[in-house]
Design a protein around this motif. Sequence first.
Motif, PDB file in Angstrom:
ATOM      1  N   MET A 278       0.826  -1.193   0.000  1.00 57.92           N
ATOM      2  CA  MET A 278       0.000   0.000   0.000  1.00 57.92           C
ATOM      3  C   MET A 278       0.867   1.252   0.000  1.00 57.92           C
ATOM      4  N   THR A 279       2.054   1.163   0.591  1.00 61.23           N
ATOM      5  CA  THR A 279       2.955   2.308   0.633  1.00 61.23           C
ATOM      6  C   THR A 279       3.364   2.724  -0.773  1.00 61.23           C
ATOM      7  N   TYR A 280       3.645   1.733  -1.635  1.00 59.59           N
ATOM      8  CA  TYR A 280       4.051   2.039  -3.005  1.00 59.59           C
ATOM      9  C   TYR A 280       2.918   2.707  -3.767  1.00 59.59           C
ATOM     10  N   TYR A 281       1.696   2.254  -3.535  1.00 58.22           N
ATOM     11  CA  TYR A 281       0.534   2.847  -4.197  1.00 58.22           C
ATOM     12  C   TYR A 281       0.383   4.311  -3.799  1.00 58.22           C
ATOM     13  N   LEU A 282       0.483   4.581  -2.493  1.00 60.59           N
ATOM     14  CA  LEU A 282       0.344   5.961  -2.020  1.00 60.59           C
ATOM     15  C   LEU A 282       1.480   6.839  -2.523  1.00 60.59           C
ATOM     16  N   GLN A 283       2.692   6.282  -2.599  1.00 59.34           N
ATOM     17  CA  GLN A 283       3.833   7.029  -3.149  1.00 59.34           C
ATOM     18  C   GLN A 283       3.555   7.426  -4.601  1.00 59.34           C
ATOM     19  N   ALA A 284       3.044   6.485  -5.375  1.00 63.19           N
ATOM     20  CA  ALA A 284       2.760   6.761  -6.785  1.00 63.19           C
ATOM     21  C   ALA A 284       1.652   7.794  -6.937  1.00 63.19           C
ATOM     22  N   MET A 285       0.642   7.730  -6.087  1.00 65.20           N
ATOM     23  CA  MET A 285      -0.448   8.693  -6.182  1.00 65.20           C
ATOM     24  C   MET A 285       0.009  10.088  -5.754  1.00 65.20           C
ATOM     25  N   ARG A 286       0.885  10.166  -4.766  1.00 65.20           N
ATOM     26  CA  ARG A 286       1.405  11.482  -4.347  1.00 65.20           C
ATOM     27  C   ARG A 286       2.340  12.069  -5.398  1.00 65.20           C
ATOM     28  N   GLY A 287       3.089  11.204  -6.077  1.00 64.06           N
ATOM     29  CA  GLY A 287       4.038  11.670  -7.087  1.00 64.06           C
ATOM     30  C   GLY A 287       3.446  11.668  -8.479  1.00 64.06           C
ATOM     31  N   PHE A 288       2.152  12.001  -8.572  1.00 68.00           N
ATOM     32  CA  PHE A 288       1.454  11.926  -9.864  1.00 68.00           C
ATOM     33  C   PHE A 288       2.038  12.851 -10.922  1.00 68.00           C
ATOM     34  N   SER A 289       2.696  13.923 -10.508  1.00 65.45           N
ATOM     35  CA  SER A 289       3.235  14.857 -11.505  1.00 65.45           C
ATOM     36  C   SER A 289       4.746  14.735 -11.653  1.00 65.45           C
ATOM     37  N   ASP A 290       5.332  13.738 -11.030  1.00 65.00           N
ATOM     38  CA  ASP A 290       6.781  13.558 -11.069  1.00 65.00           C
ATOM     39  C   ASP A 290       7.150  12.567 -12.172  1.00 65.00           C
ATOM     40  N   PHE A 291       7.614  13.096 -13.298  1.00 67.89           N
ATOM     41  CA  PHE A 291       8.003  12.259 -14.420  1.00 67.89           C
ATOM     42  C   PHE A 291       9.518  12.056 -14.459  1.00 67.89           C
ATOM     43  N   ARG A 292      10.210  12.524 -13.451  1.00 67.06           N
ATOM     44  CA  ARG A 292      11.668  12.366 -13.379  1.00 67.06           C
ATOM     45  C   ARG A 292      12.008  11.343 -12.311  1.00 67.06           C
ATOM     46  N   GLY A 293      13.196  10.840 -12.405  1.00 72.66           N
ATOM     47  CA  GLY A 293      13.638   9.872 -11.413  1.00 72.66           C
ATOM     48  C   GLY A 293      13.340   8.458 -11.849  1.00 72.66           C
ATOM     49  N   ARG A 294      13.323   7.561 -10.876  1.00 77.20           N
ATOM     50  CA  ARG A 294      13.180   6.146 -11.168  1.00 77.20           C
ATOM     51  C   ARG A 294      12.122   5.520 -10.269  1.00 77.20           C
ATOM     52  N   ALA A 295      11.577   4.419 -10.738  1.00 76.25           N
ATOM     53  CA  ALA A 295      10.622   3.639  -9.949  1.00 76.25           C
ATOM     54  C   ALA A 295      11.076   2.184  -9.970  1.00 76.25           C
ATOM     55  N   ARG A 296      11.188   1.616  -8.801  1.00 75.61           N
ATOM     56  CA  ARG A 296      11.610   0.218  -8.718  1.00 75.61           C
ATOM     57  C   ARG A 296      10.494  -0.698  -9.209  1.00 75.61           C
ATOM     58  N   ARG A 297      10.874  -1.903  -9.532  1.00 73.68           N
ATOM     59  CA  ARG A 297       9.921  -2.887 -10.034  1.00 73.68           C
ATOM     60  C   ARG A 297       8.799  -3.128  -9.027  1.00 73.68           C
ATOM     61  N   ALA A 298       9.152  -3.226  -7.751  1.00 72.93           N
ATOM     62  CA  ALA A 298       8.144  -3.477  -6.714  1.00 72.93           C
ATOM     63  C   ALA A 298       7.128  -2.340  -6.654  1.00 72.93           C
ATOM     64  N   GLU A 299       7.598  -1.108  -6.765  1.00 71.70           N
ATOM     65  CA  GLU A 299       6.688   0.041  -6.732  1.00 71.70           C
ATOM     66  C   GLU A 299       5.707  -0.016  -7.894  1.00 71.70           C
ATOM     67  N   TYR A 300       6.213  -0.323  -9.079  1.00 78.16           N
ATOM     68  CA  TYR A 300       5.377  -0.379 -10.272  1.00 78.16           C
ATOM     69  C   TYR A 300       4.306  -1.462 -10.151  1.00 78.16           C
ATOM     70  N   TRP A 301       4.705  -2.668  -9.769  1.00 79.99           N
ATOM     71  CA  TRP A 301       3.764  -3.776  -9.739  1.00 79.99           C
ATOM     72  C   TRP A 301       2.805  -3.705  -8.558  1.00 79.99           C
ATOM     73  N   MET A 302       3.241  -3.166  -7.437  1.00 81.97           N
ATOM     74  CA  MET A 302       2.316  -3.010  -6.313  1.00 81.97           C
ATOM     75  C   MET A 302       1.249  -1.963  -6.634  1.00 81.97           C
ATOM     76  N   PHE A 303       1.644  -0.892  -7.325  1.00 79.57           N
ATOM     77  CA  PHE A 303       0.668   0.097  -7.770  1.00 79.57           C
ATOM     78  C   PHE A 303      -0.342  -0.570  -8.703  1.00 79.57           C
ATOM     79  N   ALA A 304       0.155  -1.366  -9.645  1.00 81.21           N
ATOM     80  CA  ALA A 304      -0.732  -2.039 -10.597  1.00 81.21           C
ATOM     81  C   ALA A 304      -1.691  -2.984  -9.880  1.00 81.21           C
ATOM     82  N   LEU A 305      -1.195  -3.707  -8.885  1.00 78.08           N
ATOM     83  CA  LEU A 305      -2.027  -4.653  -8.149  1.00 78.08           C
ATOM     84  C   LEU A 305      -3.124  -3.943  -7.352  1.00 78.08           C
TER      85      LEU A 305
END
Length: 114
Positions: A1-28
């Motif tokens: 759930m932490t990764y999902y909330l991170q992605a939702m808070r960083g909705f306008s951040d197109f710079r930087g990197r996202a780990r595989r776990a962050e991407y797939w947990m958001f998708a789930l």
Amino acid sequence: MTYYLQAMRGFSDFRGRARRAEYWMFALVYLGIYLVAGTLDVVLGTTQLLGAPVLATVVALVHLVPAIALLVRRLHDTGRSGVVVLHRPRPAGRGGAADRVAGGRRRAPSERLG
């Protein structure tokens, strides 16, 4: 759930990197929310009333920009440019989007984004 909330808070951040776990947990988590919204649409009858699943459409629209931003950051993490997202999809037989993503130009570690 932490990764999902991170992605939702960083909705306008197109710079930087996202780990595989962050991407797939958001998708789930997104998939779970979408399925619940679709089920509620059927139970409440909004699909028959308006001809479209209202709650599921709202959920999809709310997650559109954060999902694209997360995808771009994930591409940066794999050494690809986020511009790949903007490419027009083509039929798979003639070098489709999946071929471009899989065969995209790899960057040297010193040249990586983010």
